[in-house]
Scaffold this active site. Structure first.
Site, PDB file in Angstrom:
ATOM      1  N   ARG A   9     -15.654  24.504 -32.995  1.00 52.94           N
ATOM      2  CA  ARG A   9     -16.445  25.688 -33.018  1.00 52.94           C
ATOM      3  C   ARG A   9     -15.654  26.692 -34.018  1.00 52.94           C
ATOM      4  O   ARG A   9     -14.489  26.456 -34.346  1.00 52.94           O
ATOM      5  CB  ARG A   9     -16.312  26.262 -31.397  1.00 52.94           C
ATOM      6  CG  ARG A   9     -15.127  26.626 -31.167  1.00 52.94           C
ATOM      7  CD  ARG A   9     -14.957  27.479 -29.727  1.00 52.94           C
ATOM      8  NE  ARG A   9     -15.127  26.503 -28.716  1.00 52.94           N
ATOM      9  CZ  ARG A   9     -15.155  27.078 -27.561  1.00 52.94           C
ATOM     10  NH1 ARG A   9     -14.777  28.316 -27.206  1.00 52.94           N
ATOM     11  NH2 ARG A   9     -15.457  26.356 -26.410  1.00 52.94           N
ATOM     12  N   ASN A  67      -7.076  23.270 -20.340  1.00 53.11           N
ATOM     13  CA  ASN A  67      -8.034  22.277 -20.589  1.00 53.11           C
ATOM     14  C   ASN A  67      -7.484  20.670 -20.483  1.00 53.11           C
ATOM     15  O   ASN A  67      -7.994  19.804 -20.074  1.00 53.11           O
ATOM     16  CB  ASN A  67      -9.322  22.278 -21.462  1.00 53.11           C
ATOM     17  CG  ASN A  67      -9.859  23.588 -21.142  1.00 53.11           C
ATOM     18  OD1 ASN A  67     -10.411  23.759 -20.092  1.00 53.11           O
ATOM     19  ND2 ASN A  67      -9.932  24.622 -21.996  1.00 53.11           N
ATOM     20  N   ARG A  80     -11.910  25.995 -25.197  1.00 53.62           N
ATOM     21  CA  ARG A  80     -11.449  26.756 -26.143  1.00 53.62           C
ATOM     22  C   ARG A  80      -9.562  26.731 -25.898  1.00 53.62           C
ATOM     23  O   ARG A  80      -9.303  26.316 -24.683  1.00 53.62           O
ATOM     24  CB  ARG A  80     -11.697  28.150 -25.882  1.00 53.62           C
ATOM     25  CG  ARG A  80     -11.313  29.167 -26.802  1.00 53.62           C
ATOM     26  CD  ARG A  80     -11.797  30.537 -26.596  1.00 53.62           C
ATOM     27  NE  ARG A  80     -11.315  31.179 -25.264  1.00 53.62           N
ATOM     28  CZ  ARG A  80     -10.283  32.003 -25.257  1.00 53.62           C
ATOM     29  NH1 ARG A  80      -9.692  32.404 -26.083  1.00 53.62           N
ATOM     30  NH2 ARG A  80     -10.096  32.540 -24.197  1.00 53.62           N
ATOM     31  N   GLN A  88     -18.785  22.424 -16.845  1.00 46.88           N
ATOM     32  CA  GLN A  88     -17.183  22.886 -16.812  1.00 46.88           C
ATOM     33  C   GLN A  88     -16.132  22.135 -16.832  1.00 46.88           C
ATOM     34  O   GLN A  88     -15.820  21.267 -15.945  1.00 46.88           O
ATOM     35  CB  GLN A  88     -17.018  24.089 -15.684  1.00 46.88           C
ATOM     36  CG  GLN A  88     -18.372  25.040 -15.639  1.00 46.88           C
ATOM     37  CD  GLN A  88     -18.389  25.800 -16.908  1.00 46.88           C
ATOM     38  OE1 GLN A  88     -17.308  26.486 -17.450  1.00 46.88           O
ATOM     39  NE2 GLN A  88     -19.551  26.046 -17.390  1.00 46.88           N
ATOM     40  N   ARG A 112     -22.829  37.739  16.051  1.00 51.44           N
ATOM     41  CA  ARG A 112     -22.168  37.102  15.300  1.00 51.44           C
ATOM     42  C   ARG A 112     -22.539  35.523  15.246  1.00 51.44           C
ATOM     43  O   ARG A 112     -22.298  35.107  16.557  1.00 51.44           O
ATOM     44  CB  ARG A 112     -20.597  37.206  15.217  1.00 51.44           C
ATOM     45  CG  ARG A 112     -20.249  38.425  14.883  1.00 51.44           C
ATOM     46  CD  ARG A 112     -18.640  38.833  14.975  1.00 51.44           C
ATOM     47  NE  ARG A 112     -17.935  37.719  14.328  1.00 51.44           N
ATOM     48  CZ  ARG A 112     -17.378  38.323  13.256  1.00 51.44           C
ATOM     49  NH1 ARG A 112     -17.367  39.223  12.901  1.00 51.44           N
ATOM     50  NH2 ARG A 112     -16.593  37.080  12.320  1.00 51.44           N
ATOM     51  N   SER A 129     -19.874  31.946 -22.786  1.00 56.07           N
ATOM     52  CA  SER A 129     -20.348  30.676 -22.905  1.00 56.07           C
ATOM     53  C   SER A 129     -21.684  30.306 -23.552  1.00 56.07           C
ATOM     54  O   SER A 129     -22.072  29.487 -24.318  1.00 56.07           O
ATOM     55  CB  SER A 129     -20.487  29.920 -21.625  1.00 56.07           C
ATOM     56  OG  SER A 129     -19.187  30.019 -20.903  1.00 56.07           O
TER      57      SER A 129
END
Length: 401
Positions: free
Chosen positions: A86, A37, A27, A118, A174, A97
């Site tokens: 889109r 992007n 987008r 992605q 631990r 998404s």
């Protein structure tokens, strides 16, 4: 079964199940990092890294970018993807998404399976995608998603004044990292699912598998602070393409790369220091039939030249570095800078770094060269930077990155 994959049912081979499309959602209205992007990361638009991995994988029937922005469309096509424009309805800040994928499927009835990759995972490699495609196309899984293993101790969130408790370990015992397998966490790199699941509003269901990615390949960019870290990870662990890098000549600036840039002066002599690790790095390149040339803007001591004990040319008092490099290229019969690796650290190196096919700078180089599309070493000049860059060059040549 591969250690990288865990499943919830028995393995069974199936024939290819239909049209598999890679889909990258991009987008244009990102609020965290505007147009992130297509922002340059290690010299390429962010989206280009995953598109190259998807296309070079060779197992997708089509590779798409879903976007609402003209510039993103232009970059997507430049790097070989098809573009789905889109609608405004699925281009809002609150759009999920899943909703965007569902809209894509309505316009592309030929698609049977979607691999949602992605754009913010630039260290994705084709080999990972090939293995996932096999799971969903040939082994019958309905959905596969990526995970990474973390070794993090979790504590219960409580209100002020309340006592917290450990959620995934016992504080009195631990575990050491090497004694604990850790936990698997979604890393958001990709989600594969069949059309049937997606149209029902499900990303993960049916016969389900996870795919465990290597930690060094698990990179996600969300905010600006992630950018410099991701850039360095990509330079070291990213996928650089099918064709192996060919380096025939490495040129290095002595001042600030082989040395730390400092001069020690007494009443009679000027002294400089260099690292034997860097000499070993040069020898590594020579053993790979890479010619090595050193240059300096200063009058290099003959003692330094003899102490290096290397069969490489050194030229001093250089005022025009580009001219000297191109003369060396001519002597070696090289017609293109693409076969040259150059290591520099100062403003006078910028021109050669821009031209070289492979570029490197020490960790303490000036800002101007650090900001270029170069491999930034962790070590400083005179402290092993050349050896580090030599390792990088050899890796590029041997792995086809």
């Amino acid at each position: 079964m591969s250690a990288e994959v865990a499943v919830d049912g028995p393995d069974r081979k199936k024939k290819k199940r239909g049209h598999l499309a890679a889909l990258v959602l991009a987008r244009g209205g990102s609020k965290g990092i505007p147009l992130k992007n297509i922002r340059a990361l290690a010299g390429k638009p962010l989206i280009a890294w995953v598109l190259r991995a998807a296309i070079d994988c060779g197992h997708f029937d089509s590779v798409w970018v879903s976007t609402d922005h003209d510039e993103i469309e232009k970059v997507a096509k430049q790097y070989g993807a098809k573009v789905h424009r889109r609608s405004p309805e699925v281009s809002q800040d609150a759009t999920s998404s899943l909703e965007t994928i569902q809209e894509f499927l309505k316009h592309h009835p030929e698609v049977d399976i979607v691999g949602n990759i992605q754009a913010t995972s630039p260290c994705l490699h084709p080999n990972d995608l090939i293995k996932v495609v096999d799971l969903i196309q040939n082994q019958g899984y309905d959905s596969v998603f990526s995970v990474v293993r973390h070794h993090l101790f979790r504590w219960k969130e409580v209100k002020a004044g309340e006592t917290t408790v450990a959620e995934n370990f016992t504080p009195a015992r631990r575990p050491r990292r090497q004694d604990w397998k850790g936990e698997l966490h979604e890393n958001g790199s990709f989600y594969f699912a069949t059309r049937e699941l997606l149209t029902k509003g499900l990303l993960q269901d049916g016969k389900l598998a996870y795919y465990e990615m290597k930690p060094e390949h698990s990179v996600d960019i969300d905010i600006d602070l992630d950018w410099p870290i991701a850039e360095q990870r990509v330079k070291r662990y990213g996928y650089f393409g099918k064709n192996p890098t060919v380096v025939k000549l490495l040129v290095c600036n002595v001042d600030g790369c082989l040395t730390d840039g400092r001069i020690y002066v007494n009443q009679e002599h000027e002294l400089i220091s260099y690292s034997l690790r860097d000499v070993d790095g040069i020898r590594m390149l020579l053993d790979k039939d890479v010619q090595v040339r050193l240059l300096s803007e200063r009058d290099i001591s003959k003692t330094l030249v003899s102490n290096l004990n290397l069969p490489c040319l050194i030229e001093a008092n250089v005022s025009n570095k580009k001219e000297v490099v191109e003369r060396w290229m001519g002597e070696l019969g090289l017609s293109s800078w693409s076969q040259v690796a150059y290591m520099g650290c100062s403003y006078s190196d910028v021109e050669c770094l821009k031209l070289a096919g492979t570029r490197g700078v020490p960790g303490d180089a000036c800002t101007a060269v650090k900001m270029m599309d170069s491999f930034v070493c962790q070590h400083g000049g005179g402290y092993g930077a050349i050896q580090e860059f030599a390792d990088h060059v050899i890796t590029l040549m041997e792995t086809g990155r």
